[in-house]
Scaffold this motif. Structure first.
Motif, mmCIF file in Angstrom:
data_model
loop_
_atom_site.group_PDB
_atom_site.id
_atom_site.type_symbol
_atom_site.label_atom_id
_atom_site.label_comp_id
_atom_site.label_asym_id
_atom_site.label_seq_id
_atom_site.Cartn_x
_atom_site.Cartn_y
_atom_site.Cartn_z
ATOM 1 N N LEU A 134 0.828 -1.203 0.000
ATOM 2 C CA LEU A 134 0.000 0.000 0.000
ATOM 3 C C LEU A 134 0.865 1.257 0.000
ATOM 4 O O LEU A 134 0.668 2.158 -0.822
ATOM 5 N N VAL A 135 1.813 1.304 0.919
ATOM 6 C CA VAL A 135 2.644 2.503 1.046
ATOM 7 C C VAL A 135 3.478 2.717 -0.215
ATOM 8 O O VAL A 135 3.584 3.837 -0.711
ATOM 9 N N LEU A 136 4.024 1.657 -0.749
ATOM 10 C CA LEU A 136 4.796 1.775 -1.988
ATOM 11 C C LEU A 136 3.908 2.294 -3.126
ATOM 12 O O LEU A 136 4.324 3.157 -3.908
ATOM 13 N N GLY A 137 2.679 1.800 -3.201
ATOM 14 C CA GLY A 137 1.738 2.282 -4.213
ATOM 15 C C GLY A 137 1.407 3.752 -4.043
ATOM 16 O O GLY A 137 1.312 4.498 -5.030
ATOM 17 N N TRP A 138 1.255 4.189 -2.796
ATOM 18 C CA TRP A 138 0.967 5.606 -2.542
ATOM 19 C C TRP A 138 2.149 6.473 -2.946
ATOM 20 O O TRP A 138 1.963 7.535 -3.539
ATOM 21 N N VAL A 139 3.345 6.017 -2.639
ATOM 22 C CA VAL A 139 4.541 6.783 -2.994
ATOM 23 C C VAL A 139 4.671 6.874 -4.515
ATOM 24 O O VAL A 139 4.873 7.952 -5.073
ATOM 25 N N ARG A 140 4.537 5.753 -5.183
ATOM 26 C CA ARG A 140 4.683 5.728 -6.645
ATOM 27 C C ARG A 140 3.557 6.473 -7.352
ATOM 28 O O ARG A 140 3.743 6.999 -8.437
ATOM 29 N N GLY A 141 2.366 6.487 -6.747
ATOM 30 C CA GLY A 141 1.222 7.122 -7.377
ATOM 31 C C GLY A 141 1.117 8.611 -7.136
ATOM 32 O O GLY A 141 0.199 9.260 -7.629
ATOM 33 N N THR A 142 2.052 9.155 -6.397
ATOM 34 C CA THR A 142 2.034 10.579 -6.081
ATOM 35 C C THR A 142 2.868 11.355 -7.087
ATOM 36 O O THR A 142 4.009 10.993 -7.356
ATOM 37 N N ARG A 143 2.290 12.392 -7.642
ATOM 38 C CA ARG A 143 3.060 13.286 -8.511
ATOM 39 C C ARG A 143 3.885 14.187 -7.599
ATOM 40 O O ARG A 143 3.356 14.783 -6.672
ATOM 41 N N GLY A 144 5.132 14.254 -7.885
ATOM 42 C CA GLY A 144 6.010 15.043 -7.013
ATOM 43 C C GLY A 144 6.312 14.259 -5.743
ATOM 44 O O GLY A 144 6.379 13.031 -5.747
ATOM 45 N N ARG A 145 6.443 14.967 -4.672
ATOM 46 C CA ARG A 145 6.760 14.326 -3.393
ATOM 47 C C ARG A 145 5.480 13.872 -2.685
ATOM 48 O O ARG A 145 4.490 14.589 -2.690
ATOM 49 N N PRO A 146 5.549 12.700 -2.059
ATOM 50 C CA PRO A 146 4.384 12.271 -1.274
ATOM 51 C C PRO A 146 4.252 13.147 -0.029
ATOM 52 O O PRO A 146 5.205 13.819 0.372
ATOM 53 N N SER A 147 3.102 13.104 0.574
ATOM 54 C CA SER A 147 2.882 13.873 1.797
ATOM 55 C C SER A 147 3.875 13.425 2.863
ATOM 56 O O SER A 147 4.406 12.311 2.821
ATOM 57 N N ARG A 148 4.129 14.281 3.814
ATOM 58 C CA ARG A 148 5.091 13.975 4.880
ATOM 59 C C ARG A 148 4.692 12.701 5.633
ATOM 60 O O ARG A 148 5.549 11.845 5.857
ATOM 61 N N PRO A 149 3.412 12.506 6.022
ATOM 62 C CA PRO A 149 3.075 11.265 6.739
ATOM 63 C C PRO A 149 3.334 10.001 5.911
ATOM 64 O O PRO A 149 3.817 8.999 6.439
ATOM 65 N N ILE A 150 3.051 10.053 4.611
ATOM 66 C CA ILE A 150 3.307 8.888 3.754
ATOM 67 C C ILE A 150 4.810 8.683 3.600
ATOM 68 O O ILE A 150 5.305 7.550 3.692
ATOM 69 N N ALA A 151 5.550 9.754 3.387
ATOM 70 C CA ALA A 151 7.004 9.644 3.240
ATOM 71 C C ALA A 151 7.638 9.096 4.516
ATOM 72 O O ALA A 151 8.532 8.239 4.452
ATOM 73 N N ASP A 152 7.177 9.576 5.659
ATOM 74 C CA ASP A 152 7.721 9.084 6.932
ATOM 75 C C ASP A 152 7.407 7.601 7.129
ATOM 76 O O ASP A 152 8.270 6.832 7.558
#
Length: 177
Positions: free
Chosen positions: A151-169
């Protein structure tokens, strides 16, 4: 699976709580295997048999370390729905399941299942909250849970630009980036 169940059926006349737990857990395991094989009918049949055993048991218990009971059957209904792509069913059932009486492993396993359904409807903030809640309970289990990591990898890859701080953390804590 059915051979094992057939072997156990004669003992269902006057079963102990441990016997019912083992029998029901067998069907929960089978339901997930059937769901992963996209065999909807068998998954539902096995969930119904597990539900019957849980009803006979009458309560959540941890006989023979199975964590078997009505709540674990409900958790598996959510998981099977997720595997079968029945996102709405998983969303309808998942958040209603109170896992507080179960062993930590079962409680934590449910969070990513609910998050998967929420994420499928692009409710990423709610899905993230479900994973973070599970992480608060048992960080090491979430860190190594394949679904959390996916899930987290999908959120990171699916984000244009940088993912949100909570997802990145979270991605950093799970070591997926």
């Amino acid at each position: 699976m059915k051979d094992a169940a057939g072997y156990l059926e004669p003992g269902l006349g006057e079963p102990t709580s441990a016997y019912l737990s083992i029998y029901g857990t067998l069907f929960l395991t089978g339901s997930m295997a059937a769901a992963r094989a996209e065999d909807r009918a068998t998954a539902q049949e096995f969930l119904e048999e597990a539900e019957t055993a849980a009803s006979r048991l009458g309560t959540d218990a941890n006989h023979m370390w199975t964590a078997f009971g009505p709540t674990n059957v409900a958790i598996h209904r959510v998981a099977a729905a997720g595997e079968l792509g029945d996102v709405q069913v998983a969303l309808d059932l998942g958040p209603q399941v109170d896992t507080s009486g179960l062993p930590m492993e079962r409680r934590v396993w449910h969070g990513p299942e609910v998050a998967r359904a929420l994420s499928a409807w692009n409710r990423t903030d709610d899905a993230l909250a479900a994973v973070l809640e599970a992480e608060q309970l048992a960080p090491e289990q979430v860190r190594h849970h394949y679904m959390s990591r996916d899930l987290v990898l999908g959120w990171v890859r699916g984000t244009r630009g940088r993912p949100s701080r909570p997802i990145a953390d979270l991605a950093e804590r799970l070591r997926v980036v």
